[in-house]
Write a protein that holds these residues in place. Structure first.
Motif, mmCIF file in Angstrom:
data_model
loop_
_atom_site.group_PDB
_atom_site.id
_atom_site.type_symbol
_atom_site.label_atom_id
_atom_site.label_comp_id
_atom_site.label_asym_id
_atom_site.label_seq_id
_atom_site.Cartn_x
_atom_site.Cartn_y
_atom_site.Cartn_z
ATOM 1 N N GLU A 1 -13.069 -14.321 22.026
ATOM 2 C CA GLU A 1 -12.516 -15.505 21.678
ATOM 3 C C GLU A 1 -11.694 -15.612 23.390
ATOM 4 O OE1 GLU A 1 -8.288 -16.465 19.747
ATOM 5 O OE2 GLU A 1 -9.194 -15.409 19.329
ATOM 6 N N LEU A 2 -12.161 -16.766 24.408
ATOM 7 C CA LEU A 2 -11.717 -17.170 25.571
ATOM 8 C C LEU A 2 -10.660 -18.078 25.303
ATOM 9 C CD1 LEU A 2 -15.011 -17.752 26.661
ATOM 10 C CD2 LEU A 2 -13.401 -15.426 27.481
ATOM 11 N N ASP A 3 -9.448 -17.684 26.518
ATOM 12 C CA ASP A 3 -8.303 -19.140 26.234
ATOM 13 C C ASP A 3 -8.626 -19.800 27.642
ATOM 14 O OD1 ASP A 3 -8.140 -18.042 29.016
ATOM 15 O OD2 ASP A 3 -6.262 -16.875 29.116
ATOM 16 N N GLU A 4 -7.439 -20.940 27.479
ATOM 17 C CA GLU A 4 -7.977 -22.535 28.370
ATOM 18 C C GLU A 4 -9.065 -22.225 30.023
ATOM 19 O OE1 GLU A 4 -4.674 -22.393 27.114
ATOM 20 O OE2 GLU A 4 -5.481 -23.306 25.593
ATOM 21 N N GLU A 5 -8.483 -20.518 30.722
ATOM 22 C CA GLU A 5 -9.125 -20.350 31.415
ATOM 23 C C GLU A 5 -9.959 -20.100 32.283
ATOM 24 O OE1 GLU A 5 -5.229 -18.580 32.894
ATOM 25 O OE2 GLU A 5 -4.348 -20.761 32.641
ATOM 26 N N GLY A 6 -10.873 -19.433 30.540
ATOM 27 C CA GLY A 6 -11.868 -18.312 30.529
ATOM 28 C C GLY A 6 -11.807 -16.470 30.348
ATOM 29 N N GLY A 7 -10.308 -16.428 30.418
ATOM 30 C CA GLY A 7 -9.722 -14.793 30.179
ATOM 31 C C GLY A 7 -10.411 -14.496 28.587
ATOM 32 N N VAL A 8 -10.166 -13.750 28.424
ATOM 33 C CA VAL A 8 -10.385 -13.288 27.258
ATOM 34 C C VAL A 8 -9.489 -12.896 26.541
ATOM 35 C CG1 VAL A 8 -11.675 -11.359 25.735
ATOM 36 C CG2 VAL A 8 -12.764 -11.927 27.766
ATOM 37 N N VAL A 9 -9.261 -13.787 25.129
ATOM 38 C CA VAL A 9 -8.401 -13.120 24.086
ATOM 39 C C VAL A 9 -8.131 -12.465 23.353
ATOM 40 C CG1 VAL A 9 -6.493 -14.238 23.016
ATOM 41 C CG2 VAL A 9 -7.425 -15.223 24.938
#
Length: 90
Positions: free
Chosen positions: A51-59
């Motif tokens: 799962e990634l956030d809008e900025e492409g970071g791993v959530v």
């Protein structure tokens, strides 16, 4: 798998130097991992969901045992600890 997560957390919190796996978190999906200390004969794992956030970071991510198909959420940063996880299937 819960025991492995606890081991990783305690190692990261301790003052000891921890060997670190280096990898690009965006390439985690379908990556293969080997548990250094297998539990219930579950040694080989793969990251089955990411799962990634809008900025492409791993959530968040889901790790799946190959032998039993059992899945559990895992903090992706726990995979950096070489004392508990090795990249690839060894």
């Amino acid at each position: 798998m819960v025991d492995q997560a606890r081991q990783v957390r305690s190692a990261l919190v301790s003052d000891e130097r921890v060997s670190v796996n280096k990898f690009n978190p965006k390439k985690l999906l379908n990556s293969k991992w080997t548990a250094v200390n297998p539990v219930n004969k579950e040694k080989h794992f793969l990251i089955s969901e990411l799962e990634l956030d809008e900025e492409g970071g791993v959530v968040g991510c889901l790790i799946e045992a190959v032998r039993s198909n059992r899945s559990a959420p895992i903090d992706w940063e726990e995979l950096k600890n070489k004392d508990n996880w090795l990249q690839g299937w060894k």
